[in-house]
Write a protein that holds these residues in place. Sequence first.
Motif, PDB file in Angstrom:
ATOM      1  N   GLU A  95       0.695  -1.150   0.182  1.00 28.87           N
ATOM      2  CA  GLU A  95       0.018  -0.007   0.026  1.00 28.87           C
ATOM      3  C   GLU A  95       0.918   1.425   0.082  1.00 28.87           C
ATOM      4  OE1 GLU A  95      -2.779   1.992   3.294  1.00 28.87           O
ATOM      5  OE2 GLU A  95      -3.627  -0.248   2.749  1.00 28.87           O
ATOM      6  N   ASP A  96       1.989   1.237   0.590  1.00 32.22           N
ATOM      7  CA  ASP A  96       2.908   2.438   0.764  1.00 32.22           C
ATOM      8  C   ASP A  96       3.582   2.597  -0.525  1.00 32.22           C
ATOM      9  OD1 ASP A  96       1.886   3.074   3.389  1.00 32.22           O
ATOM     10  OD2 ASP A  96       3.682   1.900   4.372  1.00 32.22           O
ATOM     11  N   ALA A  97       4.017   1.444  -1.074  1.00 29.11           N
ATOM     12  CA  ALA A  97       4.903   1.698  -2.132  1.00 29.11           C
ATOM     13  C   ALA A  97       4.384   2.362  -3.545  1.00 29.11           C
ATOM     14  CB  ALA A  97       5.220   0.251  -2.549  1.00 29.11           C
ATOM     15  N   SER A  98       5.207   3.018  -4.218  1.00 24.01           N
ATOM     16  CA  SER A  98       5.072   3.432  -5.463  1.00 24.01           C
ATOM     17  C   SER A  98       5.419   2.626  -6.659  1.00 24.01           C
ATOM     18  CB  SER A  98       5.675   4.830  -5.768  1.00 24.01           C
ATOM     19  OG  SER A  98       7.065   4.850  -5.682  1.00 24.01           O
ATOM     20  N   VAL A  99       6.462   1.536  -6.171  1.00 25.44           N
ATOM     21  CA  VAL A  99       6.915   0.464  -7.007  1.00 25.44           C
ATOM     22  C   VAL A  99       6.876  -0.549  -6.433  1.00 25.44           C
ATOM     23  CG1 VAL A  99       8.890  -0.246  -8.305  1.00 25.44           C
ATOM     24  CG2 VAL A  99       8.258   2.225  -8.469  1.00 25.44           C
ATOM     25  N   VAL A 100       6.396  -1.765  -6.886  1.00 25.61           N
ATOM     26  CA  VAL A 100       6.616  -2.936  -6.123  1.00 25.61           C
ATOM     27  C   VAL A 100       7.394  -4.164  -7.063  1.00 25.61           C
ATOM     28  CG1 VAL A 100       5.435  -4.962  -5.422  1.00 25.61           C
ATOM     29  CG2 VAL A 100       4.345  -2.901  -5.157  1.00 25.61           C
ATOM     30  N   ILE A 101       8.295  -4.802  -6.394  1.00 28.36           N
ATOM     31  CA  ILE A 101       9.199  -5.710  -6.946  1.00 28.36           C
ATOM     32  C   ILE A 101       8.662  -7.052  -6.669  1.00 28.36           C
ATOM     33  CG2 ILE A 101      11.542  -6.758  -7.131  1.00 28.36           C
ATOM     34  CD1 ILE A 101      12.714  -4.184  -6.562  1.00 28.36           C
ATOM     35  N   LEU A 102       8.080  -7.850  -7.506  1.00 29.93           N
ATOM     36  CA  LEU A 102       7.393  -9.105  -7.477  1.00 29.93           C
ATOM     37  C   LEU A 102       8.690 -10.230  -7.527  1.00 29.93           C
ATOM     38  CD1 LEU A 102       5.437 -11.496  -7.047  1.00 29.93           C
ATOM     39  CD2 LEU A 102       4.758 -11.085  -9.421  1.00 29.93           C
ATOM     40  N   ALA A 103       9.251 -10.736  -6.446  1.00 30.30           N
ATOM     41  CA  ALA A 103      10.257 -11.552  -6.510  1.00 30.30           C
ATOM     42  C   ALA A 103       9.733 -13.172  -6.830  1.00 30.30           C
ATOM     43  CB  ALA A 103      10.935 -11.507  -5.195  1.00 30.30           C
ATOM     44  N   VAL A 104      10.476 -13.527  -7.580  1.00 28.60           N
ATOM     45  CA  VAL A 104      10.051 -14.906  -8.251  1.00 28.60           C
ATOM     46  C   VAL A 104      11.428 -15.796  -8.256  1.00 28.60           C
ATOM     47  CG1 VAL A 104       7.892 -14.233  -9.499  1.00 28.60           C
ATOM     48  CG2 VAL A 104       9.962 -14.475 -10.752  1.00 28.60           C
ATOM     49  N   ASP A 105      11.361 -17.176  -8.316  1.00 25.37           N
ATOM     50  CA  ASP A 105      12.392 -18.140  -8.436  1.00 25.37           C
ATOM     51  C   ASP A 105      12.584 -18.507  -9.811  1.00 25.37           C
ATOM     52  OD1 ASP A 105      14.182 -20.266  -8.409  1.00 25.37           O
ATOM     53  OD2 ASP A 105      13.594 -21.108  -6.542  1.00 25.37           O
ATOM     54  N   LEU A 129       7.579  -4.555 -11.010  1.00 24.25           N
ATOM     55  CA  LEU A 129       8.536  -5.139 -11.707  1.00 24.25           C
ATOM     56  C   LEU A 129       8.908  -6.564 -11.310  1.00 24.25           C
ATOM     57  CD1 LEU A 129      11.176  -2.088 -11.749  1.00 24.25           C
ATOM     58  CD2 LEU A 129       9.655  -2.583 -13.449  1.00 24.25           C
ATOM     59  N   VAL A 130       9.028  -7.662 -12.096  1.00 32.24           N
ATOM     60  CA  VAL A 130       9.314  -8.963 -11.750  1.00 32.24           C
ATOM     61  C   VAL A 130      10.915  -9.276 -11.639  1.00 32.24           C
ATOM     62  CG1 VAL A 130       9.105 -11.274 -12.390  1.00 32.24           C
ATOM     63  CG2 VAL A 130       7.056  -9.899 -12.649  1.00 32.24           C
ATOM     64  N   ALA A 131      11.485  -9.535 -10.414  1.00 36.29           N
ATOM     65  CA  ALA A 131      12.698  -9.797 -10.198  1.00 36.29           C
ATOM     66  C   ALA A 131      12.853 -11.282 -10.384  1.00 36.29           C
ATOM     67  CB  ALA A 131      13.401  -9.077  -9.227  1.00 36.29           C
ATOM     68  N   ALA A 132      13.322 -11.936 -11.429  1.00 38.71           N
ATOM     69  CA  ALA A 132      13.102 -13.454 -11.596  1.00 38.71           C
ATOM     70  C   ALA A 132      14.869 -13.963 -10.979  1.00 38.71           C
ATOM     71  CB  ALA A 132      13.191 -13.779 -13.250  1.00 38.71           C
ATOM     72  N   ASN A 133      14.556 -14.101  -9.852  1.00 34.43           N
ATOM     73  CA  ASN A 133      15.736 -14.228  -8.961  1.00 34.43           C
ATOM     74  C   ASN A 133      16.401 -15.785  -9.343  1.00 34.43           C
ATOM     75  OD1 ASN A 133      17.922 -13.620  -7.106  1.00 34.43           O
ATOM     76  ND2 ASN A 133      16.713 -14.330  -5.402  1.00 34.43           N
ATOM     77  N   LYS A 134      17.665 -15.897  -8.952  1.00 32.04           N
ATOM     78  CA  LYS A 134      18.337 -17.168  -8.990  1.00 32.04           C
ATOM     79  C   LYS A 134      18.743 -17.360 -10.358  1.00 32.04           C
ATOM     80  CE  LYS A 134      16.135 -19.022  -4.801  1.00 32.04           C
ATOM     81  NZ  LYS A 134      15.463 -20.210  -4.394  1.00 32.04           N
ATOM     82  N   ALA A 135      19.003 -16.325 -11.336  1.00 33.99           N
ATOM     83  CA  ALA A 135      19.459 -16.620 -12.655  1.00 33.99           C
ATOM     84  C   ALA A 135      21.018 -16.351 -12.664  1.00 33.99           C
ATOM     85  CB  ALA A 135      18.943 -15.454 -13.558  1.00 33.99           C
ATOM     86  N   ASP A 136      21.572 -17.370 -11.954  1.00 39.71           N
ATOM     87  CA  ASP A 136      22.955 -17.276 -11.262  1.00 39.71           C
ATOM     88  C   ASP A 136      24.100 -17.198 -12.636  1.00 39.71           C
ATOM     89  OD1 ASP A 136      22.027 -17.323  -8.915  1.00 39.71           O
ATOM     90  OD2 ASP A 136      22.320 -19.488  -8.518  1.00 39.71           O
ATOM     91  N   THR A 137      23.733 -17.602 -13.673  1.00 35.56           N
ATOM     92  CA  THR A 137      24.409 -17.478 -15.091  1.00 35.56           C
ATOM     93  C   THR A 137      23.465 -16.863 -16.165  1.00 35.56           C
ATOM     94  OG1 THR A 137      23.954 -19.724 -15.807  1.00 35.56           O
ATOM     95  CG2 THR A 137      25.777 -19.644 -14.218  1.00 35.56           C
ATOM     96  N   PRO A 138      24.531 -16.279 -17.252  1.00 39.65           N
ATOM     97  CA  PRO A 138      23.412 -15.867 -18.285  1.00 39.65           C
ATOM     98  C   PRO A 138      22.626 -16.887 -19.197  1.00 39.65           C
ATOM     99  CG  PRO A 138      25.855 -15.255 -18.398  1.00 39.65           C
ATOM    100  CD  PRO A 138      25.877 -16.282 -17.111  1.00 39.65           C
ATOM    101  N   GLU A 139      22.947 -18.251 -18.788  1.00 37.03           N
ATOM    102  CA  GLU A 139      22.194 -19.139 -19.291  1.00 37.03           C
ATOM    103  C   GLU A 139      20.768 -19.222 -18.835  1.00 37.03           C
ATOM    104  OE1 GLU A 139      25.329 -19.994 -18.541  1.00 37.03           O
ATOM    105  OE2 GLU A 139      26.105 -19.697 -20.298  1.00 37.03           O
ATOM    106  N   HIS A 140      20.683 -18.879 -17.524  1.00 31.32           N
ATOM    107  CA  HIS A 140      19.342 -18.767 -17.024  1.00 31.32           C
ATOM    108  C   HIS A 140      18.668 -17.682 -17.407  1.00 31.32           C
ATOM    109  CE1 HIS A 140      21.600 -21.105 -13.673  1.00 31.32           C
ATOM    110  NE2 HIS A 140      20.482 -21.637 -13.594  1.00 31.32           N
TER     111      HIS A 140
END
Length: 170
Positions: A95-105, A129-140
């Motif tokens: 509610e407080d945010a102007s931008v939300v980062i949706l974290a996914v695996d 914005l979706v942050a697709a986390n655990k993209a540990d290498t460029p191949e991900h």
Amino acid sequence: MDIEENEEVVAQRIVAIVGRPNVGKSAMFNRLARRRIAIVHEQAGVTRDRMVADVRYDSNYFKLIDTGGLGYLDGTEPDDVIDKGIAAQAAVAMEDASVVILAVDITAGILPLDREVARILHESGHTVLVAANKADTPEHDALADEFTELGFQVFPVSAMHNRGFLDLVL
């Protein structure tokens, strides 16, 4: 560029990180804050309260909020008192945010809880914005394409290896 302790900064916006449990929200929070503030652990439910840090990237200042994992489906409320508190804290942060980062695996693909959180965020009207986390290498990085289905711009990132965060925040 870190914020010096004696430097007064006025945050231009509030950015909240939300998502289901165990996608790396706290690790991303620490990476974006450039210091270890939040506890990071493989066990779900470690983050219970909102954590807040003032962050600066180039000339962009923002308050960053870490939240606990949202673990309920289809508008149902959690049964557990602690889970209810985590959900309430995440709701306040959104509610407080102007931008939300949706974290996914990125390695797990889209799960039902990811879809549920995305649904809630679509209803909020916030910039997401979706942050697709655990993209540990460029191949991900190619795995991030699946997450465009959630209806937001997707950024492959790795909190562990500090990949992709400049694109996300700038």
